[in-house]
Scaffold this active site. Structure first.
Site, mmCIF file in Angstrom:
data_model
loop_
_atom_site.group_PDB
_atom_site.id
_atom_site.type_symbol
_atom_site.label_atom_id
_atom_site.label_comp_id
_atom_site.label_asym_id
_atom_site.label_seq_id
_atom_site.Cartn_x
_atom_site.Cartn_y
_atom_site.Cartn_z
ATOM 1 N N CYS A 1 9.602 0.458 1.965
ATOM 2 C CA CYS A 1 8.915 0.749 3.102
ATOM 3 C C CYS A 1 9.676 1.394 4.105
ATOM 4 O O CYS A 1 9.220 2.289 4.934
ATOM 5 C CB CYS A 1 7.808 -0.329 3.512
ATOM 6 S SG CYS A 1 6.826 -0.795 2.326
ATOM 7 N N HIS B 1 0.013 -0.870 -1.104
ATOM 8 C CA HIS B 1 0.513 0.315 -1.291
ATOM 9 C C HIS B 1 1.176 0.190 -2.785
ATOM 10 O O HIS B 1 1.656 -0.921 -3.117
ATOM 11 C CB HIS B 1 1.797 0.572 -0.234
ATOM 12 C CG HIS B 1 1.162 1.159 0.781
ATOM 13 N ND1 HIS B 1 1.913 0.933 2.147
ATOM 14 C CD2 HIS B 1 0.160 2.087 1.135
ATOM 15 C CE1 HIS B 1 1.057 1.805 3.076
ATOM 16 N NE2 HIS B 1 0.101 2.325 2.488
#
Length: 704
Positions: free
Chosen positions: A264, A168
């Site tokens: 996250c 990511h």
């Protein structure tokens, strides 16, 4: 505390590592401590509660990664783009996050079902609100970025992720207050790094090393001048302090086991709209068509791999599989690239594979006019070895004089439009040169399965190997040369002086004498050492019969150069009886044209050696025209030069003891080219023997 900044979090009530969908999870399935995870999550939660408002979404059983709320969606103002998770293991989170956003009054945008996009994990706003950084490559597709630009009315800058550990964008990239950026450059491709450097001044780029990167230092939460992260080295903390930031470390090692940390575990849901931003996406898409035996030839795989490896993404719109053994397949593929520059590079490579736009897409190529002699427009299309056609007035026009590394010039004549390859040095003011890649296609031969698998004497498939039986390769080459000679075809030989040093000169001379060679290309050296052997019996001063050095032999090549210069030319030396045998002798006696291209290291040179490089190239190109087979014998520079001048469809054999030389020629991509790693003297000896066998068989057949 009162704050305009709000975050969304999800308690780790059901958190665990239940599956593997990234490298961090490998070896950690069911090895996370729930108690430590709760403790570490609470630590982050309370740090944020002291500096912002934290909302909670209820954790749900069966979706353990819901704790990573950064992936819920992407928020800007009152708009949210809901995530479309790549892995089925996380897709169950989508309805719960959607419900939360709807209940909070957000306008929810949903991407097409099969278009992955993983929210603020892969889309990060510049903290000054000027643009959106959007990642792609592992979890989010490039095709999602135009939707982000449209729905959020913001400029989107696409960054390609290259390291699977940083799957990511927020694992390796963290925009900070006042235009600063914390990031790990090796996680991105060169185009993305260049884009970052263009947008973020050097003094505001804070680069982390691998030690900090793998501790997820970039997976940080930025609240004004505070940066909250799992862990940082003293060096990184000092860099951030110098830039005016306070670093707060809070252990999040239990979440690292699932591939996440501070960023996250949070989603910022108060992202203000900057009035002067604009919806811009530099992303470009084109539809291309592929035809042929796409599956069994591997063509479709090569094309799709090329797109991904080149920084793009694809969507197969249509695929029609051939129903019979001889039927060809076709596919229409939508290619997406992060910029026009990347798209042009991708399309150029796909054109080399035979990809074309659908006929209705392009009616005319784009051209620009040459304004300086010998200088092409900046974006000119660079030609390949493959037969090429260009779209002019809605018709395909074949490009004449096809060769590698040229430009295509289009002109109108009373007989219709003409397109031809020209080298840069040959361009003239007023020439219309094709630019870009639209309206161009290469014509690739489609082979049947029978041709590829069962034709006994079909020319060998492209490739290089030192492990093939040389005798088998030579047998096929000999058969091909015999066919070409008997049918009045043309074989061109490019040879280096090693041919003479290894004792292959007598065999090459015989091939010329017996009509197997129609042109010879080489340098000054092969001619000098061939003539030295013929006149002095030595090559580089070595007696060719005894294999020993001759006293004073190192002067022999200069003596023969002087002798030929006295005669005025090699032809004169033959006529005067000075030169009575050898490769060049046979060329003169059998009227076989040859070109000797000079170089800076040449002694003499011989009077026949062309020391004007451009003229030598032109003469090489002239003799290559119409060739059916080119035999390259131990001459790296001349072989590579000839390879670049030769269009596809001409069979090429490169023989050299050095595997790097034959690999270089094989890399041209021509299916008619092979490399043979062996001693060139041995190769020529075997070739002559095999031709003798073919002649004997032919004579026996005639008698029968």
């Amino acid at each position: 505390m009162t704050s305009s900044i709000r975050f969304l979090m999800c308690a780790p009530d059901h958190y665990d590592v239940d599956y593997v969908i990234n490298p961090w999870m490998e070896g950690n399935v069911h090895k996370s401590s729930r108690d430590r995870a709760v403790e570490q999550w609470q630590g982050l939660y309370h740090i944020l509660k002291d500096r912002a408002v934290v909302d909670l979404v209820k954790a749900q059983p069966g979706v353990p990664d819901m704790v990573f709320t950064a992936n819920a969606g992407l928020v800007l103002g009152n708009e949210v783009v809901l995530s479309r998770f790549f892995h089925k293991e996380r897709q169950g989170e989508e309805p719960f996050f959607k419900q939360w956003f709807v209940e909070q009054g957000f306008t929810v945008h949903e991407l097409p079902k099969d278009l992955p996009f993983e929210g603020a994990g892969d889309a990060l706003l510049d903290r000054e609100g000027r643009w959106l950084w959007a990642g792609y490559g592992f979890r989010s597709e490039l095709d999602s970025h135009p939707y982000l630009a449209k729905w959020l009315d913001i400029e989107v800058l696409s960054l390609r992720l290259m390291d699977e550990r940083f799957y990511h964008l927020d694992t390796c990239f963290c925009p900070l207050t006042d235009g600063y950026l914390l990031y790990y450059p090796p996680a991105f491709d060169s185009y993305s790094n260049r884009l970052i450097e263009l947008r973020v001044p050097a003094e505001k780029r804070i680069i982390v090393d691998e030690k900090d990167a793998v501790n997820f230092a970039c997976n940080a939460v930025n609240v004004n001048r505070v940066v909250i992260m799992n862990k940082a080295t003293d060096g990184l903390k000092q860099q951030l302090k110098t830039a005016g930031f306070e670093v707060l470390e809070t252990p999040l090692t239990e979440f690292l086991k699932a591939g996440g940390a501070a960023k996250c575990l949070t989603l910022r849901v108060t992202e203000p709209i900057i009035p002067d931003h604009r919806a811009i996406a530099t992303i470009e898409s084109r539809i291309l068509r592929l035809e042929g035996h796409l599956l069994d030839s591997g063509l479709i795989n090569r094309a799709l791999d090329l797109i991904v490896e080149g920084g793009g993404s694809f969507q197969v719109l249509n695929f029609n599989l051939g129903e019979q053994r001889q039927s060809t397949s076709s596919a229409e593929v939508k290619v997406t690239a992060p910029s026009h520059e990347v798209m042009e590079t991708l399309v150029s490579q796909l054109i080399d594979l035979g990809a074309v736009p659908p006929p209705q897409e392009v009616c005319d190529i784009n051209t620009e006019t040459v304004t300086l002699p010998g200088v092409a427009p900046d974006d000119f299309y660079v030609t390949t070895i493959y037969p090429t056609e260009v779209r002019v007035n809605c018709q395909w026009v074949k490009v004449q004089k096809q060769r590698m590394d040229g430009a295509i010039v289009v002109s109108n004549t009373p007989q219709g439009p003409i397109a031809q390859c020209k080298l840069l040095r040959d361009l003239q003011v007023g020439d219309r040169v094709i630019v870009g890649t639209e309206g161009i296609r290469t014509v690739r031969k489609t082979e049947s399965r029978e041709q590829r698998n069962t034709q006994e004497f079909s020319f060998m498939a492209s490739g290089v190997s030192s492990e093939r039986r040389v005798e088998l390769v030579v047998e096929q080459i000999a058969w091909e040369m015999r066919q070409i000679r008997d049918q009045g075809g043309k074989v061109v030989v490019t040879a280096g002086p090693v041919v003479i040093h290894t004792g292959g000169g007598e065999h090459l001379a015989r091939l010329i004498r017996e009509g197997y060679v129609q042109a010879l290309l080489g340098g000054n050296a092969i001619a000098v050492h061939d003539i030295e052997q013929s006149i002095m019996g030595t090559s580089l001063g070595i007696d060719m019969k005894r294999g020993v050095s001759v006293n004073g032999g190192h002067r022999h090549h200069l003596k023969v150069i002087n002798t030929i210069r006295r005669c005025g030319s090699i032809a004169n030396a033959v006529e005067q009886g000075v030169l009575t045998s050898g490769v060049l002798y046979e060329c003169i006696k059998n009227r076989i044209p040859f070109v000797l291209a000079g170089s800076i290291r040449d002694d003499g040179p011989l009077p026949d050696t062309q020391m004007d490089l451009i003229k030598a190239q032109e003469e090489y190109a002239r003799l290559i025209e119409g060739a059916d087979l080119i035999l390259m014998l131990s001459s790296m520079l001349h072989s590579i030069g000839v390879g670049n001048m030769t269009p596809a469809g001409v069979k090429m054999v490169c023989v050299d003891i050095n595997p790097a030389v034959v690999t270089k020629l094989s890399d041209r991509g021509s299916v008619e080219s092979i490399g043979v790693v062996t001693d060139v003297g041995l190769f020529l000896s075997l070739l002559v023997q095999q031709l003798d066998r073919l002649t004997s068989r032919y004579q026996v057949a005639q008698l029968v």
